[in-house]
Design a protein around this motif. Structure first.
Motif: not given
Length: 119
Positions: A56, A54, A69-70, A67
């Protein structure tokens, strides 16, 4: 490992798009997944990337508008306040570890999804 992007399109300046990237296939581990973009005649440039835990990273030009995200091997890039200069083909890439007799760090790229921002 194969990578497939979706979500590009035409949007007016100030609008939003949400790009999706799915990495699939056989690997010992899929590590960082990132988004880059390219316009004709220019080098491909990193937009954002996210590690499998997580962390970034964003390019300076994002300026808080995007943004990343995963969710496991699916990565999203929410792009807000889009500008005409964000027009480009956006590519997703996944860094993965493939082990047979020995292990290799490899990189898989998708075909890209086009984003066009009109003024």
């Amino acid at each position: 490992v194969e990578v497939a992007e979706s979500g590009g399109g035409l949007v007016q300046a100030g609008g939003s798009l949400n790009l999706s990237c799915v990495a699939s296939g056989t690997a010992s581990a899929i590590n960082d997944i990132g988004w880059s973009r390219q316009v004709p005649g220019k080098r491909r440039e990193l937009v954002a990337r996210i590690s499998n835990d997580g962390i970034t990273t964003y390019a300076d030009f994002v300026e808080g508008r995007f943004t990343i995200s995963r969710d496991k091997h699916t990565v999203y890039l929410q792009m807000n306040s889009l500008k005409p200069e964000d027009t480009a083909v956006y590519f997703c890439n996944a860094e993965f570890l493939y082990c047979a007799d020995i292990c290799h760090n490899l990189d898989a790229w998708g075909q890209g999804t086009r984003v066009t921002v009109s003024s």
